[in-house]
Design a protein around this motif. Structure first.
Motif, PDB file in Angstrom:
ATOM      1  N   SER A   1     -12.050  43.956   9.369  1.00  0.00           N
ATOM      2  CA  SER A   1     -10.830  43.395   9.964  1.00  0.00           C
ATOM      3  C   SER A   1      -9.602  44.205   9.547  1.00  0.00           C
ATOM      4  CB  SER A   1     -10.658  41.926   9.535  1.00  0.00           C
ATOM      5  OG  SER A   1     -11.769  41.159   9.916  1.00  0.00           O
ATOM      6  N   LEU A   2      -9.703  45.491   9.697  1.00  0.00           N
ATOM      7  CA  LEU A   2      -8.631  46.376   9.236  1.00  0.00           C
ATOM      8  C   LEU A   2      -7.352  46.170  10.034  1.00  0.00           C
ATOM      9  CD1 LEU A   2     -10.778  49.519   8.563  1.00  0.00           C
ATOM     10  CD2 LEU A   2      -9.210  48.490   6.907  1.00  0.00           C
ATOM     11  N   LYS A   3      -6.239  46.328   9.331  1.00  0.00           N
ATOM     12  CA  LYS A   3      -4.923  46.156   9.911  1.00  0.00           C
ATOM     13  C   LYS A   3      -4.123  47.456   9.762  1.00  0.00           C
ATOM     14  CE  LYS A   3      -4.895  41.384   8.190  1.00  0.00           C
ATOM     15  NZ  LYS A   3      -4.163  40.396   7.330  1.00  0.00           N
ATOM     16  N   PRO A   4      -3.137  47.674  10.590  1.00  0.00           N
ATOM     17  CA  PRO A   4      -2.313  48.888  10.435  1.00  0.00           C
ATOM     18  C   PRO A   4      -1.709  49.008   9.042  1.00  0.00           C
ATOM     19  CG  PRO A   4      -1.908  47.917  12.569  1.00  0.00           C
ATOM     20  CD  PRO A   4      -2.804  46.956  11.829  1.00  0.00           C
TER      21      PRO A   4
ATOM     22  N   SER B   1     -15.048  59.706  -0.312  1.00  0.00           N
ATOM     23  CA  SER B   1     -15.414  60.178   1.019  1.00  0.00           C
ATOM     24  C   SER B   1     -15.473  58.997   1.967  1.00  0.00           C
ATOM     25  CB  SER B   1     -16.771  60.898   0.994  1.00  0.00           C
ATOM     26  OG  SER B   1     -17.790  60.015   0.566  1.00  0.00           O
ATOM     27  N   GLY B   2     -15.499  59.309   3.265  1.00  0.00           N
ATOM     28  CA  GLY B   2     -15.670  58.271   4.267  1.00  0.00           C
ATOM     29  C   GLY B   2     -14.413  57.798   4.945  1.00  0.00           C
ATOM     30  N   GLY B   3     -13.267  58.313   4.537  1.00  0.00           N
ATOM     31  CA  GLY B   3     -12.031  57.913   5.194  1.00  0.00           C
ATOM     32  C   GLY B   3     -11.963  58.433   6.614  1.00  0.00           C
ATOM     33  N   GLY B   4     -10.994  57.919   7.359  1.00  0.00           N
ATOM     34  CA  GLY B   4     -10.832  58.366   8.741  1.00  0.00           C
ATOM     35  C   GLY B   4      -9.901  57.478   9.511  1.00  0.00           C
ATOM     36  N   LEU B   5      -9.970  57.616  10.828  1.00  0.00           N
ATOM     37  CA  LEU B   5      -9.126  56.857  11.744  1.00  0.00           C
ATOM     38  C   LEU B   5      -9.950  55.749  12.382  1.00  0.00           C
ATOM     39  CD1 LEU B   5      -6.478  56.536  13.397  1.00  0.00           C
ATOM     40  CD2 LEU B   5      -7.442  58.206  15.017  1.00  0.00           C
ATOM     41  N   VAL B   6      -9.412  54.534  12.356  1.00  0.00           N
ATOM     42  CA  VAL B   6     -10.111  53.390  12.938  1.00  0.00           C
ATOM     43  C   VAL B   6      -9.087  52.499  13.624  1.00  0.00           C
ATOM     44  CG1 VAL B   6      -9.957  52.063  10.796  1.00  0.00           C
ATOM     45  CG2 VAL B   6     -11.768  51.552  12.436  1.00  0.00           C
TER      46      VAL B   6
ATOM     47  N   ARG C   1      -5.735  46.366 -14.035  1.00  0.00           N
ATOM     48  CA  ARG C   1      -4.418  46.996 -14.136  1.00  0.00           C
ATOM     49  C   ARG C   1      -4.542  48.508 -14.019  1.00  0.00           C
ATOM     50  NH1 ARG C   1      -1.701  45.253 -19.535  1.00  0.00           N
ATOM     51  NH2 ARG C   1      -3.651  46.215 -20.258  1.00  0.00           N
ATOM     52  N   MET C   2      -3.605  49.108 -13.315  1.00  0.00           N
ATOM     53  CA  MET C   2      -3.646  50.546 -13.111  1.00  0.00           C
ATOM     54  C   MET C   2      -3.675  51.295 -14.437  1.00  0.00           C
ATOM     55  SD  MET C   2      -1.143  52.721 -10.610  1.00  0.00           S
ATOM     56  CE  MET C   2      -1.061  51.294  -9.569  1.00  0.00           C
ATOM     57  N   ASN C   3      -2.939  50.820 -15.412  1.00  0.00           N
ATOM     58  CA  ASN C   3      -2.864  51.500 -16.699  1.00  0.00           C
ATOM     59  C   ASN C   3      -4.171  51.475 -17.478  1.00  0.00           C
ATOM     60  OD1 ASN C   3      -0.209  52.191 -16.265  1.00  0.00           O
ATOM     61  ND2 ASN C   3       0.640  50.519 -17.469  1.00  0.00           N
ATOM     62  N   ASP C   4      -5.108  50.636 -17.047  1.00  0.00           N
ATOM     63  CA  ASP C   4      -6.411  50.556 -17.716  1.00  0.00           C
ATOM     64  C   ASP C   4      -7.401  51.584 -17.188  1.00  0.00           C
ATOM     65  OD1 ASP C   4      -6.237  46.945 -17.963  1.00  0.00           O
ATOM     66  OD2 ASP C   4      -5.627  48.496 -19.389  1.00  0.00           O
ATOM     67  N   TYR C   5      -6.976  52.363 -16.198  1.00  0.00           N
ATOM     68  CA  TYR C   5      -7.841  53.385 -15.605  1.00  0.00           C
ATOM     69  C   TYR C   5      -7.353  54.764 -16.032  1.00  0.00           C
ATOM     70  CZ  TYR C   5     -10.013  49.808 -12.758  1.00  0.00           C
ATOM     71  OH  TYR C   5     -10.716  48.701 -12.343  1.00  0.00           O
ATOM     72  N   ASN C   6      -8.285  55.607 -16.461  1.00  0.00           N
ATOM     73  CA  ASN C   6      -7.860  56.912 -16.969  1.00  0.00           C
ATOM     74  C   ASN C   6      -8.453  58.103 -16.230  1.00  0.00           C
ATOM     75  OD1 ASN C   6     -10.368  56.305 -17.958  1.00  0.00           O
ATOM     76  ND2 ASN C   6      -9.924  56.753 -20.089  1.00  0.00           N
ATOM     77  N   TYR C   7      -9.337  57.871 -15.279  1.00  0.00           N
ATOM     78  CA  TYR C   7      -9.830  58.954 -14.437  1.00  0.00           C
ATOM     79  C   TYR C   7      -9.656  58.550 -12.979  1.00  0.00           C
ATOM     80  CZ  TYR C   7     -11.978  61.071 -18.532  1.00  0.00           C
ATOM     81  OH  TYR C   7     -12.192  61.656 -19.756  1.00  0.00           O
ATOM     82  N   TRP C   8      -9.181  59.511 -12.188  1.00  0.00           N
ATOM     83  CA  TRP C   8      -8.855  59.230 -10.788  1.00  0.00           C
ATOM     84  C   TRP C   8      -9.448  60.296  -9.876  1.00  0.00           C
ATOM     85  CZ3 TRP C   8      -5.870  54.983  -9.287  1.00  0.00           C
ATOM     86  CH2 TRP C   8      -5.323  54.239 -10.342  1.00  0.00           C
ATOM     87  N   GLY C   9      -9.833  59.867  -8.679  1.00  0.00           N
ATOM     88  CA  GLY C   9     -10.255  60.814  -7.665  1.00  0.00           C
ATOM     89  C   GLY C   9      -9.062  61.393  -6.926  1.00  0.00           C
ATOM     90  N   GLN C  10      -9.349  62.263  -5.972  1.00  0.00           N
ATOM     91  CA  GLN C  10      -8.279  62.921  -5.229  1.00  0.00           C
ATOM     92  C   GLN C  10      -7.810  62.108  -4.027  1.00  0.00           C
ATOM     93  OE1 GLN C  10     -11.431  63.486  -4.689  1.00  0.00           O
ATOM     94  NE2 GLN C  10     -11.573  63.480  -2.459  1.00  0.00           N
ATOM     95  N   GLY C  11      -8.552  61.085  -3.680  1.00  0.00           N
ATOM     96  CA  GLY C  11      -8.141  60.195  -2.600  1.00  0.00           C
ATOM     97  C   GLY C  11      -8.761  60.540  -1.261  1.00  0.00           C
ATOM     98  N   THR C  12      -8.864  59.528  -0.412  1.00  0.00           N
ATOM     99  CA  THR C  12      -9.330  59.709   0.955  1.00  0.00           C
ATOM    100  C   THR C  12      -8.407  58.921   1.882  1.00  0.00           C
ATOM    101  OG1 THR C  12     -11.260  59.602   2.431  1.00  0.00           O
ATOM    102  CG2 THR C  12     -10.988  57.773   0.886  1.00  0.00           C
ATOM    103  N   GLN C  13      -8.014  59.534   2.973  1.00  0.00           N
ATOM    104  CA  GLN C  13      -7.047  58.929   3.885  1.00  0.00           C
ATOM    105  C   GLN C  13      -7.744  57.941   4.830  1.00  0.00           C
ATOM    106  OE1 GLN C  13      -3.511  59.477   4.313  1.00  0.00           O
ATOM    107  NE2 GLN C  13      -3.744  57.694   5.659  1.00  0.00           N
ATOM    108  N   VAL C  14      -7.178  56.758   4.913  1.00  0.00           N
ATOM    109  CA  VAL C  14      -7.615  55.748   5.878  1.00  0.00           C
ATOM    110  C   VAL C  14      -6.425  55.435   6.772  1.00  0.00           C
ATOM    111  CG1 VAL C  14      -8.381  53.378   6.205  1.00  0.00           C
ATOM    112  CG2 VAL C  14      -9.372  54.769   4.372  1.00  0.00           C
ATOM    113  N   THR C  15      -6.612  55.596   8.065  1.00  0.00           N
ATOM    114  CA  THR C  15      -5.541  55.330   9.016  1.00  0.00           C
ATOM    115  C   THR C  15      -6.030  54.305  10.025  1.00  0.00           C
ATOM    116  OG1 THR C  15      -4.718  57.598   8.790  1.00  0.00           O
ATOM    117  CG2 THR C  15      -3.972  56.328  10.708  1.00  0.00           C
ATOM    118  N   VAL C  16      -5.278  53.233  10.175  1.00  0.00           N
ATOM    119  CA  VAL C  16      -5.624  52.163  11.097  1.00  0.00           C
ATOM    120  C   VAL C  16      -4.591  52.151  12.212  1.00  0.00           C
ATOM    121  CG1 VAL C  16      -6.123  49.716  11.367  1.00  0.00           C
ATOM    122  CG2 VAL C  16      -6.584  50.850   9.171  1.00  0.00           C
ATOM    123  N   SER C  17      -5.046  52.372  13.422  1.00  0.00           N
ATOM    124  CA  SER C  17      -4.140  52.411  14.571  1.00  0.00           C
ATOM    125  C   SER C  17      -4.042  51.028  15.201  1.00  0.00           C
ATOM    126  CB  SER C  17      -4.629  53.422  15.592  1.00  0.00           C
ATOM    127  OG  SER C  17      -5.889  53.032  16.102  1.00  0.00           O
ATOM    128  N   SER C  18      -2.866  50.742  15.736  1.00  0.00           N
ATOM    129  CA  SER C  18      -2.647  49.425  16.361  1.00  0.00           C
ATOM    130  C   SER C  18      -3.016  49.444  17.822  1.00  0.00           C
ATOM    131  CB  SER C  18      -1.182  49.022  16.187  1.00  0.00           C
ATOM    132  OG  SER C  18      -0.344  50.002  16.747  1.00  0.00           O
TER     133      SER C  18
END
Length: 123
Positions: free
Chosen positions: A85-88, A7-12, A106-123
């Motif tokens: 200091s987020l960048k596009p 949670s917590g993603g958004g536009l910044v 390493r990605m292969n060392d992880y076996n449970y994943w969330g559904q993701g949250t979108q982060v968008t950085v505008s220029s």
């Protein structure tokens, strides 16, 4: 069944800050390393940050080092990613993940994943 909910993603705006969270189900949260990964459109998923099960050890991808901070609260079964200091080019879907290891990058060392949250950085 392990569930990870981001949670917590958004536009910044570029130069701004954002904190995203990931809440995990289960009673063994403190036994597992946790990590953040991200995937931008048309690109492969990449490593962002990892934290050991105790929280004492952290590691960052080169592109976010010195700007992002990963942390965890084992009492709340939650990890955080403070992004400054987020960048596009930080625009992506951010995923948290759980490993069975004490510490993992390493990605292969992880076996449970969330559904993701979108982060968008505008220029």
């Amino acid at each position: 069944q392990v569930q990870l909910v981001e949670s917590g993603g958004g536009l910044v705006q570029a130069g701004g800050s954002l904190r995203i969270s990931c809440a995990a189900s289960g009673r063994t949260f403190s036994n597992h390393a946790m990590g953040w990964f991200r995937q931008a459109p048309g690109k492969e998923r990449e490593f962002v940050a990892a934290i050991s099960r105790s929280g004492y050890t952290t590691y960052y991808g080169d592109s976010v080092k010195d700007r992002f901070t990963i942390s965890r609260d084992n009492a709340k079964n939650t990890i955080y990613l403070q992004m400054n200091s987020l960048k596009p080019e930080d625009t992506a879907v951010y995923y948290c993940a759980r490993s069975e290891m004490i510490f993992a990058t390493r990605m292969n060392d992880y076996n449970y994943w969330g559904q993701g949250t979108q982060v968008t950085v505008s220029s």
